[in-house]
Scaffold this active site. Structure first.
Site: not given
Ligand code: NDP
Ligand code: OXD
Length: 309
Positions: A221, A269
């Site tokens: 983000r 994006h």
């Molecule tokens: P997940 O919820 O599966 O993974 C999130 C990861 O971040 C986990 O490993 C979590 O740790 C870690 N995390 C969260 N908070 C912290 C913190 N404070 N400190 C350290 N680690 C942290 O999410 P996804 O992998 O499915 O997606 C990640 C992000 O990607 C989405 O939230 C979205 O914003 C973005 N995204 C962007 C897209 C794009 O097109 N640009 C498309 C899709 C998603 P833990 O495993 O320990 O909980």
């Molecule tokens: C998502 C994205 O969060 O598209 O899936 O950014």
């Protein structure tokens, strides 16, 4: 059963057709103010009014992986918020990040610029061990990206909240390990969810900890990154550049300096797009599971409101 569709900026017809096909007996409607209350909501950045008009929701399905926009709303207590769990996004994310890492590491931009001038010139190959990649976030997307990077023999590090073990990836966890993780990384990939803990996480003092010649890839983000701090660190020579897919304001405003910075690559994006068929199959399967009376905890992708992701 009534399913309400409230997805800003999304062509609704194919989604409605898909939901109708999955639930022939159900009503499926695009939400408008004052519409009847729904059993299930399929949403992307809905307004607060939509939520306020839903007294009997059994589930809110987000057609993206990130729920940061939803978490800013007042949500009905006890109603599960379910995000997309991969649904075809992790392979796209792996392609995008590997492409960005390799493009930078192999200096393909430089070769393209040379070719445009008809120049046949070589650059000195870099050593992979000098380009350790740190992936922030080892969830559904970050884990796949980390594994994909190991296939190209880069040293790969990952950082998450809870401890992980991923073959070939040096895993760090928790705030206490953050500085060591940064200091060990040269290329930094952000795949964190946006929460109060991760807002502005890439800023002057954190990015300055990356190895000299650092490079930032933000695919999570825009608000994870302090824009001016990135530019200042690139202009001072500490960072070599960035590939950015997400921005504080989207579309990225025409006057934003990222567009014209020679060491910043901008994409709109698009690193991992929501794929309609995969997403519909996943959402319909989960609605059926809930209708069959299965516990919410049996669904993948249920958001923990305390963690915010
Ligand atoms: P997940 O919820 O599966 O993974 C999130 C990861 O971040 C986990 O490993 C979590 O740790 C870690 N995390 C969260 N908070 C912290 C913190 N404070 N400190 C350290 N680690 C942290 O999410 P996804 O992998 O499915 O997606 C990640 C992000 O990607 C989405 O939230 C979205 O914003 C973005 N995204 C962007 C897209 C794009 O097109 N640009 C498309 C899709 C998603 P833990 O495993 O320990 O909980
Ligand atoms: C998502 C994205 O969060 O598209 O899936 O950014």
């Amino acid at each position: 059963m009534l399913i309400s569709f409230c997805c800003a900026g999304t062509k609704s017809q194919p989604w409605l057709e898909g939901l109708h096909a999955a639930f022939p007996g159900a009503e499926v409607e695009v939400w408008s103010a004052g519409a009847p209350a729904a059993d299930y909501a399929v949403v992307w950045t809905p307004p607060q009014q939509f939520i306020d008009e839903q007294p009997r929701l059994k589930g809110i399905f987000n057609i993206g992986a990130g729920v940061d926009a939803l978490m800013k709303l007042r949500l009905p207590p006890g109603v599960p918020v379910v995000r997309l769990d991969d649904a075809g996004m992790s392979v796209q994310m792996a392609e995008y990040v590997c492409h960005a890492v390799i493009r930078h590491f192999r200096e393909f931009d430089g070769y393209e610029a040379d070719a445009a001038q008809g120049k046949w010139s070589y650059r000195k190959p870099h050593l992979r061990q000098d380009f350790p990649v740190g992936v922030m976030g080892l969830g559904v997307l970050g884990e796949r990206v980390s594994r994909a990077l190991t296939q190209f023999d880069f040293p790969v590090m990952g950082w998450s909240r809870s401890a992980k073990s991923i073959d070939g990836v040096q895993c760090f966890s928790g705030e206490a390990a953050f500085n060591d993780f940064l200091a060990a990384s040269r290329i930094l990939v952000c795949l964190l969810p946006l929460t109060p803990d991760t807002d502005n996480i890439m800023r002057q003092d954190t990015l300055a900890r990356l190895k000299p010649g650092g490079y930032v890839i933000n695919v999570a983000r825009g608000s994870h990154l302090v824009d001016d701090d990135l530019i200042a660190l690139i202009d001072s020579g500490h960072l070599a550049g960035a590939t950015l897919d997400v921005f504080r304001t989207e579309p990225l405003p025409a006057a934003h300096p990222f567009w014209r910075h020679p060491q910043i690559i901008v994409t709109p994006h698009t690193s991992a797009r929501t794929l309609r068929e995969e997403s519909l199959t996943q959402i319909a399967g989960k609605i059926r599971t809930l209708e069959d009376g299965a516990p919410i905890a049996s669904l993948a992708g249920v958001v923990d409101p305390n963690k915010g992701y």
